[in-house]
Motif scaffolding. Structure first.
Motif, PDB file in Angstrom:
ATOM      1  N   ALA A  10      -0.612  -2.269  -8.842  1.00  0.00           N
ATOM      2  CA  ALA A  10      -0.421  -0.826  -9.033  1.00  0.00           C
ATOM      3  C   ALA A  10      -0.929  -0.047  -7.819  1.00  0.00           C
ATOM      4  CB  ALA A  10      -1.132  -0.366 -10.298  1.00  0.00           C
ATOM      5  N   LEU A  11      -2.106  -0.417  -7.326  1.00  0.00           N
ATOM      6  CA  LEU A  11      -2.656   0.281  -6.172  1.00  0.00           C
ATOM      7  C   LEU A  11      -1.811   0.040  -4.919  1.00  0.00           C
ATOM      8  CD1 LEU A  11      -5.000   2.058  -5.204  1.00  0.00           C
ATOM      9  CD2 LEU A  11      -6.208  -0.038  -4.592  1.00  0.00           C
ATOM     10  N   GLY A  12      -1.364  -1.193  -4.728  1.00  0.00           N
ATOM     11  CA  GLY A  12      -0.497  -1.493  -3.587  1.00  0.00           C
ATOM     12  C   GLY A  12       0.814  -0.729  -3.654  1.00  0.00           C
ATOM     13  N   GLY A  13       1.392  -0.648  -4.845  1.00  0.00           N
ATOM     14  CA  GLY A  13       2.622   0.130  -5.006  1.00  0.00           C
ATOM     15  C   GLY A  13       2.414   1.600  -4.727  1.00  0.00           C
ATOM     16  N   PHE A  14       1.250   2.121  -5.134  1.00  0.00           N
ATOM     17  CA  PHE A  14       0.925   3.521  -4.870  1.00  0.00           C
ATOM     18  C   PHE A  14       0.827   3.785  -3.368  1.00  0.00           C
ATOM     19  CE2 PHE A  14      -2.374   6.860  -4.370  1.00  0.00           C
ATOM     20  CZ  PHE A  14      -1.643   7.919  -4.889  1.00  0.00           C
ATOM     21  N   PHE A  15       0.141   2.898  -2.648  1.00  0.00           N
ATOM     22  CA  PHE A  15       0.027   3.070  -1.196  1.00  0.00           C
ATOM     23  C   PHE A  15       1.387   2.956  -0.510  1.00  0.00           C
ATOM     24  CE2 PHE A  15      -4.565   2.591  -1.504  1.00  0.00           C
ATOM     25  CZ  PHE A  15      -5.002   3.382  -0.462  1.00  0.00           C
ATOM     26  N   LEU A  16       2.212   2.027  -0.956  1.00  0.00           N
ATOM     27  CA  LEU A  16       3.544   1.894  -0.360  1.00  0.00           C
ATOM     28  C   LEU A  16       4.403   3.115  -0.677  1.00  0.00           C
ATOM     29  CD1 LEU A  16       4.271  -1.886  -0.978  1.00  0.00           C
ATOM     30  CD2 LEU A  16       3.738  -0.760   1.193  1.00  0.00           C
ATOM     31  N   TRP A  17       4.247   3.662  -1.875  1.00  0.00           N
ATOM     32  CA  TRP A  17       4.975   4.884  -2.210  1.00  0.00           C
ATOM     33  C   TRP A  17       4.511   6.053  -1.341  1.00  0.00           C
ATOM     34  CZ3 TRP A  17       3.123   9.366  -4.796  1.00  0.00           C
ATOM     35  CH2 TRP A  17       4.121  10.267  -5.149  1.00  0.00           C
ATOM     36  N   LEU A  18       3.198   6.142  -1.106  1.00  0.00           N
ATOM     37  CA  LEU A  18       2.675   7.212  -0.240  1.00  0.00           C
ATOM     38  C   LEU A  18       3.181   7.083   1.187  1.00  0.00           C
ATOM     39  CD1 LEU A  18      -1.074   7.630  -1.223  1.00  0.00           C
ATOM     40  CD2 LEU A  18       0.788   9.230  -1.620  1.00  0.00           C
ATOM     41  N   SER A  19       3.378   5.869   1.665  1.00  0.00           N
ATOM     42  CA  SER A  19       3.787   5.682   3.053  1.00  0.00           C
ATOM     43  C   SER A  19       5.245   6.066   3.285  1.00  0.00           C
ATOM     44  CB  SER A  19       3.557   4.236   3.489  1.00  0.00           C
ATOM     45  OG  SER A  19       4.477   3.372   2.855  1.00  0.00           O
ATOM     46  N   ARG A  20       5.993   6.283   2.207  1.00  0.00           N
ATOM     47  CA  ARG A  20       7.386   6.716   2.372  1.00  0.00           C
ATOM     48  C   ARG A  20       7.481   8.142   2.882  1.00  0.00           C
ATOM     49  NH1 ARG A  20      11.529   4.900  -1.940  1.00  0.00           N
ATOM     50  NH2 ARG A  20      12.429   6.652  -0.859  1.00  0.00           N
ATOM     51  N   ARG A  21       6.470   8.960   2.571  1.00  0.00           N
ATOM     52  CA  ARG A  21       6.461  10.359   3.001  1.00  0.00           C
ATOM     53  C   ARG A  21       5.264  10.581   3.917  1.00  0.00           C
ATOM     54  NH1 ARG A  21       6.131  13.795  -2.234  1.00  0.00           N
ATOM     55  NH2 ARG A  21       4.050  13.488  -1.497  1.00  0.00           N
ATOM     56  N   PRO A  22       5.420  10.344   5.204  1.00  0.00           N
ATOM     57  CA  PRO A  22       4.274  10.520   6.103  1.00  0.00           C
ATOM     58  C   PRO A  22       3.849  11.981   6.196  1.00  0.00           C
ATOM     59  CG  PRO A  22       6.242   9.949   7.342  1.00  0.00           C
ATOM     60  CD  PRO A  22       6.604   9.888   5.894  1.00  0.00           C
TER      61      PRO A  22
END
Length: 79
Positions: free
Chosen positions: A52-64
């Motif tokens: 869940a945390l990894g997915g959250f970080f990857l989702w955040l990296s989509r919008r720099p």
């Protein structure tokens, strides 16, 4: 402009990879392993949390984050 090196992608990728490994290890836990951990499948729960945390970080990296224009202070409210 997207940065070629975004630390959120690295962190998200590592958390996702390790979370996947722990989730698989937790799903394959034996009864003896569960007895040692007092009935709590800690590998499974930690793996799911890391996924869940990894997915959250990857989702955040989509919008720099957009950098502040030159000569203008960042809008973080710290003066």
């Amino acid at each position: 402009m997207k940065s070629a090196f975004d630390i959120r992608r690295v962190i998200g990728g590592l958390f996702t990879l390790y979370g996947l490994l722990l989730t698989v290890a937790g799903a394959a836990a034996s009864d003896a392993d569960l007895r040692k951990a007092q009935g709590v499948n800690i590998n499974l729960w930690a793996g799911l949390g890391m996924l869940a945390l990894g997915g959250f970080f990857l989702w955040l990296s989509r919008r720099p984050a957009d950098p502040a224009p030159p000569g203008e202070a960042p809008a973080d409210g710290a003066d």
